[in-house]
Design a protein around this motif. Sequence first.
Motif, PDB file in Angstrom:
ATOM      1  N   GLN A   1       8.410 -33.998 -45.588  1.00 27.49           N
ATOM      2  CA  GLN A   1      10.027 -34.005 -45.922  1.00 27.49           C
ATOM      3  C   GLN A   1      10.644 -33.926 -44.590  1.00 27.49           C
ATOM      4  O   GLN A   1      11.828 -33.642 -44.793  1.00 27.49           O
ATOM      5  CB  GLN A   1      10.069 -32.769 -46.778  1.00 27.49           C
ATOM      6  N   GLY A   2      10.123 -34.126 -43.604  1.00 24.02           N
ATOM      7  CA  GLY A   2      10.759 -34.200 -42.332  1.00 24.02           C
ATOM      8  C   GLY A   2      11.401 -35.535 -41.980  1.00 24.02           C
ATOM      9  O   GLY A   2      11.498 -36.480 -42.802  1.00 24.02           O
ATOM     10  N   TRP A   3      12.402 -35.359 -40.609  1.00 24.25           N
ATOM     11  CA  TRP A   3      13.202 -36.608 -40.526  1.00 24.25           C
ATOM     12  C   TRP A   3      12.610 -37.915 -40.390  1.00 24.25           C
ATOM     13  O   TRP A   3      13.040 -39.023 -40.862  1.00 24.25           O
ATOM     14  CB  TRP A   3      14.074 -36.207 -39.200  1.00 24.25           C
ATOM     15  N   PHE A   4      11.305 -37.844 -39.736  1.00 23.07           N
ATOM     16  CA  PHE A   4      10.479 -39.271 -39.550  1.00 23.07           C
ATOM     17  C   PHE A   4       9.590 -39.176 -40.707  1.00 23.07           C
ATOM     18  O   PHE A   4       9.465 -40.424 -41.186  1.00 23.07           O
ATOM     19  CB  PHE A   4       9.804 -39.081 -38.267  1.00 23.07           C
ATOM     20  N   GLY A   5       9.033 -38.247 -40.962  1.00 25.22           N
ATOM     21  CA  GLY A   5       7.598 -38.223 -41.940  1.00 25.22           C
ATOM     22  C   GLY A   5       7.987 -38.685 -43.261  1.00 25.22           C
ATOM     23  O   GLY A   5       7.377 -39.405 -44.011  1.00 25.22           O
ATOM     24  N   GLN A   6       9.406 -38.455 -43.930  1.00 25.16           N
ATOM     25  CA  GLN A   6       9.708 -38.892 -45.182  1.00 25.16           C
ATOM     26  C   GLN A   6       9.816 -40.604 -45.291  1.00 25.16           C
ATOM     27  O   GLN A   6       9.759 -40.963 -46.471  1.00 25.16           O
ATOM     28  CB  GLN A   6      10.944 -38.339 -45.620  1.00 25.16           C
ATOM     29  N   TYR A   7      10.014 -41.114 -44.147  1.00 26.14           N
ATOM     30  CA  TYR A   7       9.872 -42.732 -44.036  1.00 26.14           C
ATOM     31  C   TYR A   7       8.554 -43.188 -43.614  1.00 26.14           C
ATOM     32  O   TYR A   7       8.165 -44.281 -44.048  1.00 26.14           O
ATOM     33  CB  TYR A   7      11.022 -43.056 -43.046  1.00 26.14           C
ATOM     34  N   LEU A   8       7.724 -42.412 -42.915  1.00 27.19           N
ATOM     35  CA  LEU A   8       6.648 -42.970 -42.490  1.00 27.19           C
ATOM     36  C   LEU A   8       5.392 -43.083 -43.567  1.00 27.19           C
ATOM     37  O   LEU A   8       4.428 -43.545 -43.611  1.00 27.19           O
ATOM     38  CB  LEU A   8       6.028 -42.251 -41.229  1.00 27.19           C
ATOM     39  N   GLU A   9       5.298 -41.820 -44.463  1.00 31.95           N
ATOM     40  CA  GLU A   9       4.439 -41.414 -45.336  1.00 31.95           C
ATOM     41  C   GLU A   9       4.394 -42.598 -46.453  1.00 31.95           C
ATOM     42  O   GLU A   9       3.192 -43.051 -46.969  1.00 31.95           O
ATOM     43  CB  GLU A   9       4.567 -39.874 -45.853  1.00 31.95           C
ATOM     44  N   PRO A  10       5.627 -42.979 -46.872  1.00 34.66           N
ATOM     45  CA  PRO A  10       5.665 -44.184 -47.863  1.00 34.66           C
ATOM     46  C   PRO A  10       4.990 -45.427 -47.439  1.00 34.66           C
ATOM     47  O   PRO A  10       4.520 -46.406 -48.205  1.00 34.66           O
ATOM     48  CB  PRO A  10       7.245 -44.431 -48.194  1.00 34.66           C
TER      49      PRO A  10
ATOM     50  N   GLY B   1       2.319 -45.266 -45.623  1.00 32.75           N
ATOM     51  CA  GLY B   1       0.972 -45.283 -45.468  1.00 32.75           C
ATOM     52  C   GLY B   1       0.533 -44.641 -44.123  1.00 32.75           C
ATOM     53  O   GLY B   1      -0.532 -44.463 -43.703  1.00 32.75           O
ATOM     54  N   ILE B   2       1.459 -44.026 -43.271  1.00 36.61           N
ATOM     55  CA  ILE B   2       1.380 -43.466 -42.067  1.00 36.61           C
ATOM     56  C   ILE B   2       1.514 -42.019 -42.076  1.00 36.61           C
ATOM     57  O   ILE B   2       2.575 -41.526 -42.397  1.00 36.61           O
ATOM     58  CB  ILE B   2       2.407 -44.187 -40.925  1.00 36.61           C
ATOM     59  N   LYS B   3       0.294 -41.237 -42.113  1.00 32.39           N
ATOM     60  CA  LYS B   3       0.530 -39.832 -42.286  1.00 32.39           C
ATOM     61  C   LYS B   3       0.249 -39.215 -40.898  1.00 32.39           C
ATOM     62  O   LYS B   3      -0.834 -39.434 -40.134  1.00 32.39           O
ATOM     63  CB  LYS B   3      -0.601 -39.352 -43.005  1.00 32.39           C
ATOM     64  N   VAL B   4       1.096 -38.529 -40.418  1.00 31.86           N
ATOM     65  CA  VAL B   4       1.255 -38.080 -38.942  1.00 31.86           C
ATOM     66  C   VAL B   4       0.669 -36.672 -38.970  1.00 31.86           C
ATOM     67  O   VAL B   4      -0.270 -36.040 -38.252  1.00 31.86           O
ATOM     68  CB  VAL B   4       2.530 -38.199 -38.259  1.00 31.86           C
ATOM     69  N   VAL B   5       1.145 -35.630 -39.927  1.00 26.35           N
ATOM     70  CA  VAL B   5       0.890 -34.370 -39.859  1.00 26.35           C
ATOM     71  C   VAL B   5      -0.653 -34.128 -40.347  1.00 26.35           C
ATOM     72  O   VAL B   5      -1.000 -34.810 -41.324  1.00 26.35           O
ATOM     73  CB  VAL B   5       1.972 -33.256 -40.605  1.00 26.35           C
TER      74      VAL B   5
END
Length: 284
Positions: free
Chosen positions: A127-136, A138-142
Motif C-alpha cells: 500500500q506504499g507510495w512505490f509498492g502499490q505500483y511495483l507489486e502489480p 510482479g516486483i515484490k520489494v518488502v
Amino acid sequence: MRLNFGILKRPKSQIPGFGLTMGYTVFYLSIIVLIPLIALFSEAFSMGFQAFIDTTTHPRVIESYKLTFFTSLIAAIVNTVFGLIVAWCLVRYTFFGKRIFDAIVDLPFALPTAVSGIALTTLYSSQGWFGQYLEPLGIKVVFSPIGITIALIFIGMPFVVRTIQPALEEIQIEQEEASASLGASRWQTFYKVILPTILPAVLTGFALSFARALGEYGSVVFISGNLPMKTEISTLLIVTKLEQYDYAGATAIAVVMLLISFVMLLVINILQRWSSRRKGMEAI
C-alpha cells in the motif's frame, strides 16, 4: 689518526612527544580493537572446534552468509556507480539548491537506522507510495532480497560520495583541457585521465560502503521480514542466538563474518595500493 667509536644517535623526531603519542595509540587500539577481538575469538572457540564447524556450516547459517554478502556486494557496486555520478554533479556543476542536495547526502548518517527501515518499508509495502505500483508488475520489494539491497544502498551512499568528492575537487581542469586539445573525446578523457586519478578513492568508497552494509541491522530488520533461509541476514541470526543465550554460537558466526570481511577488504586495499603505485609511476 684517532677513530671516533662514539654511539651514533638517532635523528630527533620532528613530531613532538612521539613516544607518548605512540604509546597512547597502541593502548587505545588495544582497548578498543585488539582486546575485544581476542575475546570474540576466545568465546567462539570455547565450544570446541567441531561444535564451531557445525554451528558455522549449518544450512540456515550458510544461507544467511550468502544473502548478506550478495546483497552487500550489489549495494556497494550500485553505490559506487551512482555515488560517483552524485559526487561529480556536486563538484563540477553549480545549480540552484546545490547546498541542500549536498546536505541531503549526509542524511543517512544522522537518521537512526530503525527509522530508515520503517520509512523504506512504508514506501515499498503493498500500500506504499512505490509498492502499490511495483507489486502489480510482479516486483515484490518488502520481505525480499530486493528490499534488503535497497536498504543497504540507502545507508551506504554517503560513504562513497564523501570519499570520491575530495578526489574530484583536486583534479585540475587543465588536465582535461590538455587531453581535449590532443584530440581525446569526453569519454576518453574520463577513462584515461580522470578515472585513474580518482580510482583509489573509488575503491575506498566501495570498501567503506561494502563494510557498512555487512554490519547493518536496524534498517534491514524491518524491510526483510526475517524469514529463515530466505530473507534472514547474518546480523539478525547473531541477535537471534544472543536472545537464546547462545553466546558461543553468536560469536562463532560473527568470527566467520569477520574473517571473510577481512579477506575481502584486504584484497580491496591491495588493489587500491596497486592503483596508487601505478598512478605514481605514470606521473614519473
